[in-house]
Design a protein around this motif. Sequence first.
Motif, mmCIF file in Angstrom:
data_model
loop_
_atom_site.group_PDB
_atom_site.id
_atom_site.type_symbol
_atom_site.label_atom_id
_atom_site.label_comp_id
_atom_site.label_asym_id
_atom_site.label_seq_id
_atom_site.Cartn_x
_atom_site.Cartn_y
_atom_site.Cartn_z
ATOM 1 N N THR A 287 75.162 66.382 56.194
ATOM 2 C CA THR A 287 76.305 65.793 55.279
ATOM 3 C C THR A 287 76.073 65.124 54.711
ATOM 4 O O THR A 287 76.652 65.305 52.873
ATOM 5 N N LEU A 403 78.358 75.595 48.973
ATOM 6 C CA LEU A 403 78.457 74.781 50.296
ATOM 7 C C LEU A 403 76.776 74.801 50.341
ATOM 8 O O LEU A 403 76.813 74.047 51.446
ATOM 9 N N VAL A 406 76.415 70.398 50.366
ATOM 10 C CA VAL A 406 77.683 69.468 51.048
ATOM 11 C C VAL A 406 75.973 69.885 52.042
ATOM 12 O O VAL A 406 76.475 68.549 52.796
ATOM 13 N N ARG A 407 75.306 70.203 52.641
ATOM 14 C CA ARG A 407 73.761 69.834 53.935
ATOM 15 C C ARG A 407 72.185 69.415 52.910
ATOM 16 O O ARG A 407 71.129 69.347 53.565
ATOM 17 N N GLU A 496 76.096 59.065 47.710
ATOM 18 C CA GLU A 496 77.275 60.234 48.825
ATOM 19 C C GLU A 496 77.705 58.613 49.741
ATOM 20 O O GLU A 496 78.719 59.017 50.088
ATOM 21 N N VAL A 507 81.972 66.166 50.242
ATOM 22 C CA VAL A 507 81.875 67.663 49.995
ATOM 23 C C VAL A 507 83.075 68.117 49.008
ATOM 24 O O VAL A 507 82.586 68.930 48.825
ATOM 25 N N LYS A 510 81.299 67.633 44.981
ATOM 26 C CA LYS A 510 80.334 68.532 44.815
ATOM 27 C C LYS A 510 80.866 70.106 44.889
ATOM 28 O O LYS A 510 80.699 70.733 43.427
ATOM 29 N N LEU A 511 81.629 70.451 45.895
ATOM 30 C CA LEU A 511 82.468 72.688 45.451
ATOM 31 C C LEU A 511 83.390 71.975 44.467
ATOM 32 O O LEU A 511 83.205 72.988 43.390
#
Length: 920
Positions: A287, A403, A406-407, A496, A507, A510-511
Motif C-alpha cells: 500500500t 485498485l 494502490v499496491r 507517498e 489510497v 489515487k482512486l
Amino acid sequence: MSNAIHFAILGMASGGLYALMALGLIVVHRTSGAINFAHGAIAVTAGYVLVYCESKSIPILVSVVLAILSGLVLGVLIQLLVMTPLRNASTLTKAISTLGILVVLQASAQLKFGSQPQLVESFLPQNGVTIFGAYVTVDYLIMLAIALVLAAVLWVVYRRTRFGLATTAVSDNEEALGTLGWSSTLVARGNWAIAGTLAALSGVLLAPTTGVSLPSMTSLLLPALAAALFGRLSSFPVATLGALLIGVIQSELTFYGQAPVLRDLPNLPEAVPFLLIIVILVARGKTLPTRDFVESRLPSLGSGRVRLRTLLPAVLVAVLLIQWMLPLEWVMATTSTLIAGIIVLSLVLLIGYAGQLSLAQLSIGGLGALVTARLVASADWPLPLAVLVGLAVAVPVGILVGLPAVRTRGATLAVVTLGLAAALNSLVFSTVKLTGGDVGIDVGFPSLLGFEFDETTYPRRYALVALALFVLVGIALCNLRRSGLGRWMISVRSNERAAASLGVNVVGAKLAAFVMSSVIATLGAILVAFRFPNALFTSFEPFQSVNYVVQSVIGGVGFVPGAAAGGMLEPSGLGSKAIHSAGLGDWLTLVGGLLLLLTVIFNPDGMVGSGLEQARAVKRKLFPAKASSHAAKSSIAVQSVVGDAPGRGEAKVLAVSGLTVQFGAVTAVNGVDFELRSGEVLGVIGPNGAGKTTLIDALTGYVPSKGSVTLDGEQLQGTAPHHRSRLGVIRSFQSLELFEDLSVGENLLVASEKLTFRRALGAMFWPKRPALDGAAPAAVQEFGLGDALDGAPGDLSYGQRRLLAISRAVACNPTVLLLDEPAAGLDDVDRQALKALVRRLSESWGIAVLLIEHDVDLVMSVSDRILALNFGTVTAHASPEEVRRHPEVIRSYLGEDDAAVAAGDGCTRGTDETMERSAQ
C-alpha cells in the motif's frame, strides 16, 4: 487426451518464445531498474531484417545471424543514445523513454514494410515426432530447448560470474562499482546488448511461424512482461516457468475454446497473460512504498491559475477560425486535435498531478463510449442521458483500474494498465457482437435540445462543441490544481510516505485521480465514437493509449495548455495536417517518437513547460520591479495568531507495550515498552541498525508489528498511517521528504486543511484563495516562514528545509510528534536553535515529543528521559544522567571510557567514528 497433450506441447513452445523475451526484460531491469516497453519492437525489427535479407536472396543462415546481430546493435544504441543521458533519471522516466523507442521502431518498420504481415522461409526442421501420442514438429521442440538452455546459462552467468555480480552492482551503486575498477557504462551496455540479442532471437524464431507484423509486438511483449513479473524481474528460472505456464494455458484455452462456457469468449487466451499481470502485481505490491523506495521525479507542474485576459482572447480567436475562416479540412483537423487534447487532459491529471502512469486511457474511455453508443442505438435513449450514463460507467471502471495503483507504482503500474488495455481489447473491443466490428454501431446524428452538431453535416458545430468541452475540462483541471484535492494528489505524486504522515489518504487520492481521469477520457472517447453516424471501436487498441502518453509528455504533462500542444500530434490533427501539406504525412508517427525521446532527454517539462519558463525569465529581465511586487503578496492567506500556541487540550498518553517488528528471520524491534505523555520529550539513541527508525515506522503504521500501541486507551495497531496522523500521531523523516512540487505554503496546507468530498468537488467549479488555519499559522510564526510561503522548498537553505519539515508536522497540531534525526546536517548555531525549539514544542505547545538523534549532547540536554536501543532491544530507559553512565549503553553506542564518563568528561556528540565502532 492426445489433443490436449499436443496443445500443451505447442503451448510450451510458445512459452519458450515468451521466456526468451522475458529473459531480456530481466537483463535490462537488472542493470537499469527500468522496464523496456520497446523490447517487443526490437524482436519485430529483427524479424523485418530477416524479411529484407530474404528479399535480397541472402543465404538463410547469414540472414539469421544478421537479424540477431541487429538486436545486439539496437540494444547498444539504446543504451548509448538514450539510457546514458538518462542515467540519473527515475525508472518511470526511463520507461517513458522506451515508449518513445517503441514508437520510433514501429513507425520506421511501417514506413519500410507497410502494415501487412510478411512471411519468411522456415530455417528449422519441419519433420514431426510423436510424444505421448501427440504429433508435433521438431521446430517447436527446438525453440523450447533454446529457451531452457539460455535460461540456465543466464542463471549461471548472473549468479556465478564477476560480470553478473557487476551487473547487480550497477543498479545498486554505480560509484562503488567504479572504485572496484569496473566501468558501469560498459557493464550496462553489455547487458543491453544481451537483452537486444535475446529479443532479436525471439523475433527470428517467431517469424517463420506467424509471420512478421507490427501487431505481433503486443502478442510478444505482454506475455513476456507477465512472465518476467512472475519471476519478480530478477529470477531467470522462475520467469521461464511462468512463460511456459502462460503458453500452456493459452494453448489449452484455444483447444477447449469451442466448449459452451468459452464459446462467447473467443479471445480469452490472449487475455490470460494480461490478467495474470494484474493478479501478480496486486498480490505482491504494498500500500505504501518501503523506506528505500526512490520517488519518481516527474516533470514540473503549472500553477493552475486561470488568466482570463489570455484565455478569453485565445478562445475568441479559435471560435472565429473554426466558424468562419478555416477550410473544412482544417476544421476537422482542429476537431481531432481538441478531442485528443481532452484525452491528454486525463493524463495531465493522472500523470501530471497524481504521478500515476496509465497506458489504458483510450481503452477505459472506450468502455463508457461503447455503453453510450449501445444506449443510443439499441435502447433509443436521448444522447444527453446516454452520455451521463457513459460517464457514470467510468466511475466504477476508474476504481477497478485504480485498485492496482494502490499496491503498485511507477513503471510496474504502467505494465498493469497496459495489460488491462490489452485484456479489454481482447474481450470487448474485438468482440463483434458488442462493437459491430468493421461496421460499427449505428448511433445516427447527435443533437442536443434540437441543436444538431454531427460532424458529417455540421463539422464546424462539432468542432465548437469539442472546443467548449476542452476549455471547460481545462478550467476544471486548473481549479483542481489549486484545490485541496489537487494538493493531496500532488503530495502523493511527490512522496507517498510523507503524504500519509500528514493525514492524506493515499489510497483515496489515487482512486480519485483514476476516477476523474477515467471520466475525462470517456468524454473524449464519446466524442471520438460519435463523430460519424456509425460508431467504430476498431481503433481502441492498447498501443493507441501509448500514443496519447507520447503526446502528453511532448506537450507538457504537468500543464493544462500542454494538452492542446500534444493534441496537435494526433494522426488526424493539426500537426498531421501541416505535415501532410508538406508532403511528409507518413512521417508523423516517427517524428512524434523522436520528439518524445528528445523531450525526455533534453526538455522533460515539455514544450509548454519550457516555453513558460523562458517567458517568465524574459519577463523578470524586462520588468524586475513588477515581478518583485507580485512576489510580495502571498497567494496563501494566513489567519492571525491570537494568544498561546494551539494544543489538543487535555494531556494524553502514548502507551507502547511489547512492540516487535520482524523482517523475515531478523527482529528489528524486540519487545519495546514505554509511555510518553504530553509535554514530555523522550530521546531515543543507539547505534546504526539499532532499530530506531523502524521503531517510528512501527508506531506510525509504516511496517507491520506485534504488540500494543495505544493513544489514551485507543488501540492504534492495525490502523493506516493517515488514520494515526488524524488522531495526532505525527512523524518527520530523516531525509526530510518535502513535497518539492508544491510551494512552502502548499506543503503546510496539505498538513493543515481538512478535506471533504463537498469541498474537493466544489473547488473545481468555484475555487477560493487557500488559507492556513488551525495550528498552521502558529507554526509559520514559530518557524519564521512567513516570507517564504510562495517559494519552492528547493529555494530554502538546508537549515530552513529542516525547519519546514518540522513545521509541516507541527501544522497538523500533533498530540505526539516523532522526530527522526532532525539535527542531521545542521551547524552548531542551528543545533542550538533546534534544541530550544524542541523544548518549546513540548512545554508551550504541550506536545509529547519522541526524538531520535545521533547528536548525543543535543538529545541528552533536551530530553526528560532516554530510551537506548541496540539490535532492537531496550538496553536502558531512564533519565539522561543515568543512561549516560549505563555500562551497556557505553559499550554499544557512546564508546567512552567509564571513568571519563563518571568524571563528566564524556559524551558530547556521537561521531561517525563512534557509530562505525558500534554494533550494527
